[in-house]
Design an enzyme around this catalytic site. Structure first.
Site: not given
Ligand SMILES: *[C@@H]1O[C@H](CO)[C@@H](O)[C@H](O)[C@H]1NC(C)=O
Ligand SMILES: *[C@@H]1O[C@H](CO)[C@@H](O)[C@H](O)[C@H]1NC(C)=O
Ligand SMILES: CC(=O)N[C@H]1CO[C@H](CO)[C@@H](O)[C@@H]1O
Length: 512
Positions: A115, A173, A182, A210, A212, A216, A248, A313, A352
């Protein structure tokens, strides 16, 4: 021909939702901040023999080096390049780990940070884990390369350039998350660069990702780079296997963005799971275990085949991310083992398990001011190796929850009962509950303040079973409690509320 089409349809409908674990292995473990060399050893000496399906690893690519505070764990969530070189090890060590783990049927899942790059205040220089030059101020990352054109600074509409309002999906976002630069994932160049990074990992042999900070990124932008991913390496995976994707997305309800927007891309982390289970097992807000009878979708969670579930987590075990104070962790071992036991016995979601390092918690006004602390390390900043004590626990500050007898045995329980229905629920309308998984396994909890003494229908064949919580089956005997299941499937259970672990679990592979 018909069978062929059915198979194709099955593959297509599983695709990126399928964890790609070896058949009969149903959980993965997050070896947070472990070195690749230690993970390779752990796959061979512990994870494979105990039926673990895979490992979620910390981000493998080059990141910023932060020295104030000293080498925080979160520096790894600030990429500088996609070179495979980090505190966990070099590219060669990474390849060696993936190869050796795959060779014993334990697969590797990469934490992909795509991201953003490092924080806007990250400065200029070569303070990065491979020594690559970068300039955060001018948005210059020549080792990728990315330049100012590849970031969303122009697209974000807030004055600060930061996310200011989580009720505005555009800000979430298009703006910076806690100052992290970003990436402009609407650009094909950025999408292709991200996909090339992930494809290189796929070629090496990883089984999935995964992703991350997925919340976003626009789901459509993610789809664009995910569509560019290759199938998995056929040295270890069947032809045509797509990488497992879990995103995520922190969605506890009440924000502009919901987890369901991401189902088209893959599975999604169900953060409500640990927050709610912690509340129930702590018996906060009048919650009780009897209410777990319709656990899962009945609690407003996403559909089971889209959910990646966990009790805690790496973020919320230290007060980051979501979930709040109810999250159970290794710091509360008795309740934590019950929560993990419940999760692994219950059919909902793909599970998990967290494996942590210890840090010196220091609460000031209810907040842990040491929540930044990185893994056990030497004075030069290198991460300490995981040592194994004679009693099989870990040393050097590594907690190794996945090696705790109760947790490891419940991971095996989940493998044994895989595919079996949720059956024979019993509760006392309070915090004593029990349920089975078809005719393969049965579990009983006593989280009340008084003893449990009850004859229950287990659904299991008659015989003598070893409780896998107080001990296990060893040769022809049990090292812990024995449970006698009668010809009618019923068994008598007695669980003191002061027992070290106030729950009992039996399954057909631990029958004498
Ligand atoms: C798959 O893995 C094998 C074994 O490491 C390697 O030799 C091969 O090049 C990989 N395949 C691709 C397409 O990279
Ligand atoms: C509960 O069980 C424990 C262990 O069997 C026993 O020592 C204790 O006296 C029991 N407590 C009550 C209130 O019956
Ligand atoms: C078997 C058992 O301990 N049952 C208890 C369950 O909880 C109720 C109160 O809700 C007790 O009255 C029972 O004794």
């Amino acid at each position: 021909m018909k069978i062929f089409f059915l198979l194709v349809a099955f593959e297509l409908c599983w695709a990126q939702y399928n964890p790609n674990t070896k058949s009969g292995r149903t959980s993965i473990v997050h070896l947070f901040e472990w070195r690749w060399a230690d993970i390779a050893l752990e796959c061979e000496r512990y994870l494979a023999p105990n039926g673990y399906g895979g490992v979620q690893i910390s981000p493998p690519n080059e990141n910023i080096v932060i020295t104030n505070p000293w080498r925080p764990w979160w520096e790894r969530y600030q990429p500088i390049s996609y070179k495979l070189c980090s505190r966990s090890g070099s590219e060669n060590e990474f390849i060696d780990m993936v190869t050796r783990c795959n060779n014993v049927g334990v697969h590797i899942y990469v934490d992909a940070v795509v991201n953003h790059m490092c924080g806007s205040g990250g400065g200029e220089g070569t303070h990065s884990t491979c020594g690559s030059y970068f300039n955060a101020g001018t948005r210059d990352f020549p080792a990728v390369p990315y330049s100012a054109w590849d970031f969303n600074d122009g697209k974000c509409k807030t004055y600060s350039g930061e996310i200011e309002n989580y009720n505005d999906a555009y800000q979430v976002r298009d703006c910076r998350l806690v100052s992290l630069l970003d990436l402009a994932l609407e650009k094909d160049y950025v999408r292709s660069t991200v996909a090339n990074f992930m494809n290189r990992l796929i070629d090496i042999g990883v089984a999935g990702f995964r992703i991350d900070a997925s919340k976003h990124m626009w789901p459509g932008d993610m789809k664009a780079f995910l569509d560019k991913l290759k199938n998995l390496n056929t040295s270890w995976f069947p032809e045509g296997t797509k990488p497992f994707i879990f995103q995520e997305v922190i969605d506890l309800g009440g924000e502009a963005i919901s987890a369901s927007e991401y189902f088209g891309n893959g599975r999604v982390t169900e953060f409500k799971y640990g927050a709610k289970l912690g509340t129930v097992i702590r018996r906060w807000n009048g919650e009780k275990m009897a209410y777990l009878k319709n656990w899962g979708e009945g609690w407003g969670f996403m559909s089971s085949d889209r959910a990646l579930v966990f009790v805690d987590n790496h973020d919320n075990q230290r007060g980051h991310g979501a979930g709040g104070a109810s999250i159970l962790t290794f710091w509360d071992p008795r309740l934590y083992k019950m929560a993990i036991g419940f999760m692994l016995a219950h059919p909902y979601g793909f599970t998990r398990i967290m494996s942590s390092f210890r840090w010196s918690r220091n609460f000031v006004d209810g907040k842990d001011v040491n929540d930044w602390m990185g893994p056990p390390s030497n004075s030069d900043g290198s991460t300490k190796s995981v040592t194994i004590n004679p009693d099989t626990t870990c040393g050097n500050g590594w907690v190794c929850e996945h090696r705790w007898r109760q947790i490891r045995n419940m991971a095996i329980f989940r493998n044994v009962v895989d595919g079996q229905a949720f059956t024979n629920w019993w509760d006392n309308n309070s915090n004593q509950v029990a349920f089975g998984r078809g005719n393969k396994g049965f579990i009983v909890f006593n989280n009340d303040d008084w003893n449990l003494s009850e004859t229950l229908q287990t659904g299991l064949p008659a015989g003598t079973y070893c409780d896998i919580i107080s001990g296990e089956k060893e040769g022809n005997s049990c090292t812990g409690i024995r449970i006698e299941v009668q010809g009618d499937g019923k068994a008598y259970f007695q669980i003191s509320n002061t027992a070290e672990d106030p729950f009992v679990a039996i399954h057909v592979n631990a029958k004498l």
